[in-house]
Design a protein around this motif. Structure first.
Motif, short mmCIF file in Angstrom:
data_model
loop_
_atom_site.label_atom_id
_atom_site.label_comp_id
_atom_site.label_asym_id
_atom_site.label_seq_id
_atom_site.Cartn_x
_atom_site.Cartn_y
_atom_site.Cartn_z
N LEU A 71 -29.90 3.19 53.00
CA LEU A 71 -28.69 3.90 53.39
C LEU A 71 -27.58 2.96 53.85
CD1 LEU A 71 -29.99 7.16 55.14
CD2 LEU A 71 -29.40 6.75 52.75
N PHE A 97 -29.16 9.55 48.28
CA PHE A 97 -27.72 9.45 48.51
C PHE A 97 -27.01 10.76 48.17
CE2 PHE A 97 -28.23 4.72 48.27
CZ PHE A 97 -27.65 4.43 49.49
N VAL A 103 -24.96 11.16 54.66
CA VAL A 103 -24.42 10.06 53.86
C VAL A 103 -22.92 10.24 53.65
CG1 VAL A 103 -24.42 8.97 51.58
CG2 VAL A 103 -26.58 9.49 52.72
N CYS A 107 -19.92 7.79 55.02
CA CYS A 107 -18.90 7.21 54.15
C CYS A 107 -17.49 7.59 54.63
CB CYS A 107 -19.10 7.67 52.71
SG CYS A 107 -20.56 6.98 51.89
N VAL A 114 -20.81 4.55 48.32
CA VAL A 114 -22.12 4.09 47.88
C VAL A 114 -21.98 3.20 46.65
CG1 VAL A 114 -24.41 4.78 47.08
CG2 VAL A 114 -23.17 6.23 48.72
#
Length: 267
Positions: A71, A97, A103, A107, A114
């Motif tokens: 991660l 993901f 996740v 971000c 990613v």
């Protein structure tokens, strides 16, 4: 801090990156490049921490596709073109993901994305300049688990494939006899390394841990599990098999366990 990142230089230019005692990654610095091995749970900006240790171009390898090893990849999106992983674990890693809600929030908060995955396979060699990491595949814990041999320093990085508390009870883990065959195929690595650094370590383990684990799996394949106890974990209740290691070798812990499902044993 609950998820503090602890950094320890275990040898010159080799750093252990311990995230909250939940998962461990590594940084290996060569003369020309540096390699990050696993990125843990993403609780810390691992790239920023790595950049305080080296300014060399980075290679990132994920030993397998479980969340607590991948991660933190998001923080490297501006430093790498792709993260390297076995093609046999690529779909597994991508699924996490896509399905873990945190996740997207990670971000959004960090301003990162990613990075895509690229393939790495057994026989590949990562040349860092003066240090080389040779790739081996050890299917078992996952179908695409990787080992990385740092030849010059005689260190074997093993992800979760070789450790003191091996999980073989997960969906996707290989049957026990196949895990034994995989380990037997790779036992020559005991002659090429002195120590192991695995994905939940805080220090070195003697390389003999590999053979001890192999013998524990052989005991299970032979049906020597009459004294095994229940193992309770977040996925339910399975079984645990204790295996032995020599008392005259250095291990970072005294308890050695293989967790497994009864249906994964040979019939």
């Amino acid at each position: 801090m609950e998820h503090e990142l602890f950094i320890k230089e275990v040898r010159s230019g080799i750093y252990l990156l311990d995230e909250g005692h939940e998962a461990t990654g590594y940084l290996v610095v060569g003369e020309e490049k540096a390699c990050v091995i696993d990125t843990m749970n993403g609780w810390n900006d691992l790239c920023a921490a790595v950049r305080r240790l080296t300014d060399k171009p980075l290679v990132l390898v994920n030993t397998h596709g479980h969340p607590d090893h991948i991660l933190g990849n998001i923080y490297f999106d501006k430093e790498i073109d792709h993260a390297l992983i076995s093609p046999r674990d690529r779909a597994l890693a991508e699924s996490f993901f896509e399905t873990i809600p945190e996740v997207k929030e990670m971000c959004r908060k960090s301003g990162h994305n990613v990075p895509p995955f690229g393939d790495i396979r057994e026989g590949d060699v990562i040349d860092l300049g003066g240090r080389t990491l040779e790739v081996f595949e050890l299917a078992g814990h996952t179908d695409g688990e990787l080992l990385l041999l740092l030849r010059e320093d005689r260190i074997l990085f093993t992800g979760d494939g070789i450790n003191h508390h091996l999980w073989l009870q997960l969906d996707g883990c290989l049957p026990m006899n196949e895990v034994l065959a995989e380990l037997d195929r790779l036992m020559f690595l005991e002659e090429m390394a002195d120590v192991i650094l695995h994905g939940h370590a805080r220090d070195f383990d003697d390389i003999s841990l590999m053979g001890c684990l192999r013998n524990g799996i052989a005991e299970l394949c032979e049906g020597r599990n009459e004294n095994d106890e229940p193992y309770n974990w977040f996925g339910g209740t399975d079984l645990q098999h204790h295996f032995r290691c020599p008392e005259d070798k250095h291990y970072q812990q005294d308890d050695h366990v293989i967790c497994y499902r009864k249906e994964n044993l040979p019939k």
